[in-house]
Scaffold this active site. Structure first.
Site, PDB file in Angstrom:
ATOM      1  N   HIS A 164     -74.089 -28.142  -6.317  1.00 21.76           N
ATOM      2  CA  HIS A 164     -73.421 -28.995  -7.300  1.00 21.76           C
ATOM      3  C   HIS A 164     -71.980 -28.554  -7.505  1.00 21.76           C
ATOM      4  O   HIS A 164     -71.613 -28.012  -8.552  1.00 21.76           O
ATOM      5  CB  HIS A 164     -74.189 -28.962  -8.629  1.00 21.76           C
ATOM      6  N   GLU A 255     -84.090 -29.738  -8.297  1.00 19.51           N
ATOM      7  CA  GLU A 255     -84.928 -28.548  -8.164  1.00 19.51           C
ATOM      8  C   GLU A 255     -86.262 -28.723  -8.877  1.00 19.51           C
ATOM      9  O   GLU A 255     -87.323 -28.365  -8.341  1.00 19.51           O
ATOM     10  CB  GLU A 255     -84.203 -27.321  -8.734  1.00 19.51           C
ATOM     11  N   ASN A 393     -76.593 -24.845 -14.206  1.00 16.42           N
ATOM     12  CA  ASN A 393     -76.297 -23.465 -14.617  1.00 16.42           C
ATOM     13  C   ASN A 393     -74.933 -23.383 -15.304  1.00 16.42           C
ATOM     14  O   ASN A 393     -74.758 -22.602 -16.241  1.00 16.42           O
ATOM     15  CB  ASN A 393     -76.387 -22.511 -13.419  1.00 16.42           C
TER      16      ASN A 393
END
Length: 478
Positions: A164, A255, A393
């Site tokens: 990403h 994911e 994240n």
């Protein structure tokens, strides 16, 4: 005391031309993930688009085509097939050298050589102790470069963004590594011909997607992060013991979609609040009274549960798993809450019959979050969080800044700065904001960090933009 550092690359005096950005609030990014049911026709599958922000979705995680489909055996056989590769092709040294050239930064190197703190003119920069490319991301990018070198004349496809980050993904587009196209909101795997190469991204791919690809005579290059594979192994263990997997993650994230496809029964919770709702239901409303009826639970989690999910039957034996990019503290809290809930429901002496837990928190994610926790305690005027706007994240790094009341600006590149003293940035929950006069006048101290998918070069570009603005400020005063 911050050391005064020389700028390795000159900052031009002329103001860089900037274009006004068109903003949408809230900001959403579409991701390509498979539908619940694979519809086959001539070895093809249809894969729908869902959103990565957890908003409304056309589909959720994938189910195996039949209840007796052995995902563990399938994956084992796939990894042993002659057309499968996950270790590269022997070009590691030269591809790493190419990555250094494309993605490394002189400014970041100077910061690291000076204990992560340095001053350029009126700007003192404090770099987080852990930031940027993690090992899994670097590995995925490097193997993809190797695949391009190994198969220079073949069509190379990616099932989704390799990571990403827009800067990295643009590089691969320039190398003519293509995304599998979407037609009528469905991913068309029919474009993949015999002899083509397909790269599975760092987030992995669902069982159904891998199954369709394995039936074609193609080369599969698997860059799935080993930490993600570790989570898959965990939900396989849950399934073997007839435990339902409670997956802490975003149900439409690539994911989590992949992880759910390896699970048996599962329910995906994004937040502690959602986990509390589930636990309150288990305790018949005696935890905090937040839950409702069975029908209400099924409606609330309709995009985040396995097919045929029955909360009365499937919340009796529970195991914890997580999307590796989630906040580690929240994953741990959810695990403790579920464990205490099962103790309260069934008794401490029977906890092992009703709850199982393995550590699936990614080291790299944890290290970057710990470093951000430390950075917010430093004396800084503001913090720049650099990373792709669809990076989970990175969103949690921004969240830490917001929770600590530090002016934090999540940008995906230097292009979000300007024109003038203006910035466009994303908040943790997905709202895109434009702010004027964001950069204070005079001497300032900036904290900076970046997500696990962000190359140092992007930090370099952002800092140069800041230095350029400060240089213009001095010229205006004089």
């Amino acid at each position: 005391m911050a050391k005064s550092c020389a700028l390795l690359s000159s900052v031009p005096n002329a103001q860089m031309a900037s274009t006004q950005m068109k903003l949408t609030t809230p900001f959403r990014v579409s991701c390509l993930v498979p539908r619940n049911h694979v519809q086959k026709k001539k070895n093809s599958a249809k894969f729908g688009i869902v959103r990565c922000d957890g908003g409304s979705a056309t589909a959720t995680a994938v189910e195996a085509e039949s209840d007796d489909f052995d995902t563990k055996t399938f994956r084992k056989n796939l990894t042993r097939s002659k057309n499968y590769n996950r270790k590269g092709f022997g070009h590691k040294e030269e591809t790493l050298a190419l990555m250094d050239k494309e993605f490394q930064s002189g400014l970041v190197k100077t910061l690291k050589e000076n204990n992560n703190e340095c001053t350029w003119g009126d700007v003192t920069v404090k770099l987080a102790d852990a930031y940027g490319f993690c090992w899994g991301v670097e590995r995925a990018v490097q193997i993809t470069y190797e695949a391009k070198r190994q198969f220079p004349d073949k069509k190379i496809w990616m099932t989704n963004e390799i990571i990403h980050n827009p800067t990295v993904n643009q590089k691969f587009e320039e190398l003519e590594v293509k995304y599998i196209p979407v037609e009528n909101k469905e991913k068309n795997l029919d474009v993949v011909d015999s002899g083509d190469v397909v790269v599975l991204p760092a987030f992995g791919a669902s069982v159904d997607e891998m199954k369709v690809l394995s039936e074609k005579n193609i080369q599969i290059v698997d860059t799935t992060c080993p930490w993600v594979s570790k989570v898959w192994n965990t939900v396989e263990k849950h399934k073997q013991g007839s435990y339902t997997s409670i997956i802490h993650g975003k149900y439409s994230h690539e994911e989590t979609v992949a992880t759910a496809s390896f699970a048996g029964k599962y329910i995906i919770v994004k937040t502690m609040k959602e986990a509390t709702y589930v636990c309150d239901y288990i305790l018949n409303g005696k935890l905090d009274g937040s839950s409702g009826t069975k029908e209400e639970l099924l409606e609330k989690f309709k995009h985040a549960i396995s097919e045929g999910f029955d909360p009365d039957a499937d919340l009796v034996k529970l195991g914890i798993a997580n999307q590796t990019t989630m906040l580690k503290g929240e994953t741990e809290e959810i695990g403790k809450l579920v464990e205490k809930t099962m103790m309260r429901k069934y008794g401490v002496e029977y906890i092992n019959d009703h709850f199982i837990s393995f550590n699936t928190i990614c080291d790299a994610t944890q290290e970057r979050q710990d470093a951000m926790d430390k950075l917010v305690k430093e004396k800084v005027d503001l913090i720049l969080v650099v990373g792709g706007w669809n990076s989970s994240n990175t969103s949690h790094l921004q969240e830490i800044g917001e929770l600590n009341g530090i002016p934090s600006y999540w940008i995906d590149s230097e292009k979000r700065i300007g024109p003038g003293n203006k910035i466009a940035f994303l908040l943790n929950h997905g709202e895109l904001v434009e702010k004027d006069n964001w950069l204070p006048k005079g001497p300032i101290t900036i904290g900076i960090t970046s997500g696990a998918s962000t190359p140092d070069k992007v930090i370099d570009n952002v800092l140069k933009k800041i230095f350029e603005m400060k240089q213009e400020e001095v010229l205006q005063v004089s």
